[in-house]
Design a protein around this motif. Structure first.
Motif, PDB file in Angstrom:
ATOM      1  N   ASP A 228     -91.002 -18.659  -5.431  1.00 16.12           N
ATOM      2  CA  ASP A 228     -91.079 -17.526  -6.354  1.00 16.12           C
ATOM      3  C   ASP A 228     -92.144 -17.763  -7.430  1.00 16.12           C
ATOM      4  O   ASP A 228     -92.919 -16.857  -7.761  1.00 16.12           O
ATOM      5  CB  ASP A 228     -89.718 -17.282  -7.004  1.00 16.12           C
ATOM      6  CG  ASP A 228     -88.694 -16.731  -6.022  1.00 16.12           C
ATOM      7  OD1 ASP A 228     -89.111 -16.243  -4.952  1.00 16.12           O
ATOM      8  OD2 ASP A 228     -87.483 -16.811  -6.317  1.00 16.12           O
ATOM      9  N   VAL A 229     -92.143 -18.970  -7.994  1.00 17.51           N
ATOM     10  CA  VAL A 229     -93.135 -19.271  -9.027  1.00 17.51           C
ATOM     11  C   VAL A 229     -94.539 -19.272  -8.424  1.00 17.51           C
ATOM     12  O   VAL A 229     -95.479 -18.723  -9.014  1.00 17.51           O
ATOM     13  CB  VAL A 229     -92.825 -20.632  -9.690  1.00 17.51           C
ATOM     14  CG1 VAL A 229     -93.972 -21.059 -10.607  1.00 17.51           C
ATOM     15  CG2 VAL A 229     -91.524 -20.556 -10.478  1.00 17.51           C
ATOM     16  N   PHE A 230     -94.673 -19.880  -7.270  1.00 18.11           N
ATOM     17  CA  PHE A 230     -95.991 -19.932  -6.620  1.00 18.11           C
ATOM     18  C   PHE A 230     -96.506 -18.522  -6.333  1.00 18.11           C
ATOM     19  O   PHE A 230     -97.663 -18.189  -6.621  1.00 18.11           O
ATOM     20  CB  PHE A 230     -95.891 -20.737  -5.323  1.00 18.11           C
ATOM     21  CG  PHE A 230     -97.183 -20.803  -4.557  1.00 18.11           C
ATOM     22  CD1 PHE A 230     -98.295 -21.434  -5.088  1.00 18.11           C
ATOM     23  CD2 PHE A 230     -97.284 -20.235  -3.290  1.00 18.11           C
ATOM     24  CE1 PHE A 230     -99.495 -21.490  -4.384  1.00 18.11           C
ATOM     25  CE2 PHE A 230     -98.463 -20.291  -2.585  1.00 18.11           C
ATOM     26  CZ  PHE A 230     -99.571 -20.917  -3.124  1.00 18.11           C
ATOM     27  N   ARG A 231     -95.656 -17.658  -5.768  1.00 20.90           N
ATOM     28  CA  ARG A 231     -96.064 -16.285  -5.500  1.00 20.90           C
ATOM     29  C   ARG A 231     -96.478 -15.570  -6.795  1.00 20.90           C
ATOM     30  O   ARG A 231     -97.485 -14.859  -6.835  1.00 20.90           O
ATOM     31  CB  ARG A 231     -94.937 -15.508  -4.822  1.00 20.90           C
ATOM     32  CG  ARG A 231     -95.301 -14.052  -4.527  1.00 20.90           C
ATOM     33  CD  ARG A 231     -94.077 -13.245  -4.122  1.00 20.90           C
ATOM     34  NE  ARG A 231     -93.513 -13.699  -2.873  1.00 20.90           N
ATOM     35  CZ  ARG A 231     -93.945 -13.298  -1.683  1.00 20.90           C
ATOM     36  NH1 ARG A 231     -94.968 -12.450  -1.602  1.00 20.90           N
ATOM     37  NH2 ARG A 231     -93.385 -13.740  -0.586  1.00 20.90           N
ATOM     38  N   ALA A 232     -95.708 -15.764  -7.849  1.00 18.35           N
ATOM     39  CA  ALA A 232     -96.005 -15.100  -9.117  1.00 18.35           C
ATOM     40  C   ALA A 232     -97.352 -15.560  -9.671  1.00 18.35           C
ATOM     41  O   ALA A 232     -98.134 -14.749 -10.188  1.00 18.35           O
ATOM     42  CB  ALA A 232     -94.892 -15.377 -10.126  1.00 18.35           C
TER      43      ALA A 232
ATOM     44  N   VAL B  45    -103.055 -18.696 -15.099  1.00 14.20           N
ATOM     45  CA  VAL B  45    -101.785 -18.088 -15.489  1.00 14.20           C
ATOM     46  C   VAL B  45    -100.913 -19.136 -16.169  1.00 14.20           C
ATOM     47  O   VAL B  45    -100.716 -20.236 -15.640  1.00 14.20           O
ATOM     48  CB  VAL B  45    -101.049 -17.525 -14.253  1.00 14.20           C
ATOM     49  CG1 VAL B  45     -99.796 -16.778 -14.684  1.00 14.20           C
ATOM     50  CG2 VAL B  45    -101.979 -16.619 -13.462  1.00 14.20           C
ATOM     51  N   GLY B  46    -100.377 -18.811 -17.342  1.00 15.51           N
ATOM     52  CA  GLY B  46     -99.509 -19.725 -18.080  1.00 15.51           C
ATOM     53  C   GLY B  46     -98.046 -19.520 -17.768  1.00 15.51           C
ATOM     54  O   GLY B  46     -97.645 -18.472 -17.248  1.00 15.51           O
ATOM     55  N   SER B  47     -97.232 -20.503 -18.099  1.00 13.72           N
ATOM     56  CA  SER B  47     -95.799 -20.437 -17.814  1.00 13.72           C
ATOM     57  C   SER B  47     -95.122 -19.298 -18.579  1.00 13.72           C
ATOM     58  O   SER B  47     -94.181 -18.668 -18.078  1.00 13.72           O
ATOM     59  CB  SER B  47     -95.125 -21.768 -18.166  1.00 13.72           C
ATOM     60  OG  SER B  47     -95.372 -22.106 -19.533  1.00 13.72           O
ATOM     61  N   ARG B  48     -95.614 -19.007 -19.784  1.00 15.69           N
ATOM     62  CA  ARG B  48     -95.006 -17.926 -20.562  1.00 15.69           C
ATOM     63  C   ARG B  48     -95.226 -16.576 -19.869  1.00 15.69           C
ATOM     64  O   ARG B  48     -94.316 -15.732 -19.832  1.00 15.69           O
ATOM     65  CB  ARG B  48     -95.584 -17.898 -21.981  1.00 15.69           C
ATOM     66  CG  ARG B  48     -94.875 -16.924 -22.915  1.00 15.69           C
ATOM     67  CD  ARG B  48     -95.308 -17.146 -24.352  1.00 15.69           C
ATOM     68  NE  ARG B  48     -94.977 -18.492 -24.811  1.00 15.69           N
ATOM     69  CZ  ARG B  48     -93.779 -18.841 -25.244  1.00 15.69           C
ATOM     70  NH1 ARG B  48     -92.787 -17.952 -25.268  1.00 15.69           N
ATOM     71  NH2 ARG B  48     -93.549 -20.079 -25.658  1.00 15.69           N
TER      72      ARG B  48
ATOM     73  N   LEU C  10     -96.079 -27.996  -8.074  1.00 17.12           N
ATOM     74  CA  LEU C  10     -97.013 -27.294  -7.189  1.00 17.12           C
ATOM     75  C   LEU C  10     -98.430 -27.852  -7.327  1.00 17.12           C
ATOM     76  O   LEU C  10     -99.184 -27.915  -6.350  1.00 17.12           O
ATOM     77  CB  LEU C  10     -96.999 -25.796  -7.497  1.00 17.12           C
ATOM     78  CG  LEU C  10     -95.697 -25.059  -7.157  1.00 17.12           C
ATOM     79  CD1 LEU C  10     -95.706 -23.656  -7.746  1.00 17.12           C
ATOM     80  CD2 LEU C  10     -95.483 -25.003  -5.645  1.00 17.12           C
ATOM     81  N   GLU C  11     -98.771 -28.268  -8.546  1.00 21.91           N
ATOM     82  CA  GLU C  11    -100.075 -28.887  -8.746  1.00 21.91           C
ATOM     83  C   GLU C  11    -100.156 -30.221  -8.012  1.00 21.91           C
ATOM     84  O   GLU C  11    -101.182 -30.541  -7.397  1.00 21.91           O
ATOM     85  CB  GLU C  11    -100.341 -29.066 -10.236  1.00 21.91           C
ATOM     86  CG  GLU C  11    -101.742 -29.585 -10.542  1.00 21.91           C
ATOM     87  CD  GLU C  11    -102.035 -29.608 -12.031  1.00 21.91           C
ATOM     88  OE1 GLU C  11    -103.132 -30.068 -12.399  1.00 21.91           O
ATOM     89  OE2 GLU C  11    -101.171 -29.174 -12.827  1.00 21.91           O
ATOM     90  N   GLU C  12     -99.086 -30.986  -8.050  1.00 21.54           N
ATOM     91  CA  GLU C  12     -99.065 -32.281  -7.352  1.00 21.54           C
ATOM     92  C   GLU C  12     -99.161 -32.110  -5.842  1.00 21.54           C
ATOM     93  O   GLU C  12     -99.669 -32.982  -5.135  1.00 21.54           O
ATOM     94  CB  GLU C  12     -97.790 -33.038  -7.725  1.00 21.54           C
ATOM     95  CG  GLU C  12     -97.773 -33.514  -9.177  1.00 21.54           C
ATOM     96  CD  GLU C  12     -96.420 -34.070  -9.593  1.00 21.54           C
ATOM     97  OE1 GLU C  12     -95.489 -34.043  -8.757  1.00 21.54           O
ATOM     98  OE2 GLU C  12     -96.288 -34.510 -10.762  1.00 21.54           O
ATOM     99  N   LEU C  13     -98.697 -30.965  -5.340  1.00 22.30           N
ATOM    100  CA  LEU C  13     -98.807 -30.666  -3.916  1.00 22.30           C
ATOM    101  C   LEU C  13    -100.193 -30.151  -3.532  1.00 22.30           C
ATOM    102  O   LEU C  13    -100.476 -29.947  -2.356  1.00 22.30           O
ATOM    103  CB  LEU C  13     -97.767 -29.618  -3.513  1.00 22.30           C
ATOM    104  CG  LEU C  13     -96.305 -30.072  -3.482  1.00 22.30           C
ATOM    105  CD1 LEU C  13     -95.387 -28.884  -3.248  1.00 22.30           C
ATOM    106  CD2 LEU C  13     -96.107 -31.126  -2.398  1.00 22.30           C
TER     107      LEU C  13
END
Length: 351
Positions: A18-22, A34-37, A59-62
């Motif tokens: 969900d976060v990755f898609r967003a 894109v920021g977390s906020r 996701l960055e580590e991946l």
């Protein structure tokens, strides 16, 4: 494809998906990290900015997200975009207006097929906000029939019908004193002598035939035949292999902050041979090909993506490739079906 992540999309948990898609969809929409906020404010996620930051770090580590420069935001890597396109994207079919716009530009009149291809490319560029591309490997027409149609005492239309059923016209200047009978004679002579030959073969034969049958043709008819074949032979030599339209659409507001990338991309488009070679590789098979950023060394600097789809002619063989080129953040869900539809419509033009 190179650079696939250690964890395929099926191994990401629901929250990470969900976060990755967003992040990807927000980046495609804005062109900015894109920021977390920003992600936390999207409806349906129900995650705090702190939780989202943790997921984005994973996701960055991946290798799916990256933090450009010193920005606190994240953007998808080329690998992340590939994962999104192949495993998560929901295609948006072209609207009725978009389909009508493409079909209207593809409708071919009596002019050269390149005119229809150029119009198609321009229409696709306008609808996709990318540069439109069409690639047609150089090929010589095989002649079925020639004809000359008088337009005025000084001009006529030279008409060629090829073996694939296509018809093309060119306006030529008439030799002085040419009669309607001579126009008919010249057309019949060329059809009889040259049917079944390519333009190159016809050009080699016509000189020998005219010399051998000099007594059977008057000077005006000979001049008309030579001129009629010359206009097609010259045109065949100039047939464009690659048509590009809409380069200016690549310079949008987001690109203004990255002019070096845009400059590199425009340089890529000027070097048409490399682009043509890339599109030629998309001729194999029927699937839409998507080249994302550094997956192809041609776009390693400019950070560009190409979406390309082959289209076929009346004999079922691939005639060419149509597509678009733009920044890696282009709207894949919308543009991929648009390219597919354009290829299908071009295929109908060729039958």
């Amino acid at each position: 494809m190179n650079g696939m992540p250690a964890s395929p999309i099926t191994e990401l948990n629901d929250r990470a998906r969900d976060v990755f898609r967003a992040v990807v969809e927000s980046y495609i929409d804005s062109g900015a990290p894109v920021g977390s906020r920003t992600i936390s404010q999207l409806s349906g996620l129900h995650l705090s900015p702190a939780s989202i930051r943790g997921v984005m770090q994973e996701l960055e580590e991946l290798g799916l997200l990256a933090a450009p420069y010193t920005s606190a935001g994240r953007m998808p890597t080329d690998t992340g975009l590939r994962l999104f396109v192949d495993g998560m994207m929901q295609a948006l079919e072209p609207s009725a207006d978009e389909r009508a716009a493409i079909e209207a530009r593809i409708e071919r009149g009596s002019g050269p097929i390149e005119d229809a291809l150029a119009a198609t490319t321009a229409a696709l560029s306008g609808l996709s906000a990318c540069a439109g591309l069409v690639f047609v490997p150089k090929r010589e027409l095989v002649v079925r029939q020639f004809a000359f149609v008088a337009l005025s005492p000084e001009q006529a239309m030279a008409v060629i019908v090829s073996e694939d059923g296509s018809v093309e016209n060119r306006v030529i200047n008439l030799p002085p004193g040419i009669s309607a009978a001579a126009l008919t004679q010249a057309g019949n002579y060329m059809s009889a002598m040259l049917s079944g030959l390519t333009l190159g073969e016809a050009r080699a034969r016509i000189g020998r035939q005219i010399d051998a049958e000099r007594a059977a043709l008057d000077d005006a008819a000979r001049a008309l035949i030579e001129q009629g074949l010359a206009v097609w032979s010259e045109d065949g030599d100039r047939r464009p292999v690659l048509i590009v339209r809409g380069q200016a659409r690549l310079i949008d507001d987001a690109a203004a902050a990255d002019l070096e990338r845009v400059r590199d991309l425009l340089d890529d488009l000027e070097g048409k041979q490399e682009i043509a070679r890339l599109l030629d590789s998309a001729r194999e098979g029927d699937a839409t090909r998507i080249f994302i950023g550094a997956e192809n060394k041609l776009f390693a600097l400019s950070g560009s993506s190409v979406i390309a789809k082959p289209f076929r002619g009346v004999d079922g063989h691939v005639v060419g490739v149509v597509g678009v080129i733009g920044p890696t953040r282009l709207n894949y869900a919308r543009v991929v079906p648009m390219v597919d539809f354009t290829a299908a419509t071009l295929a109908r033009l060729m039958t």
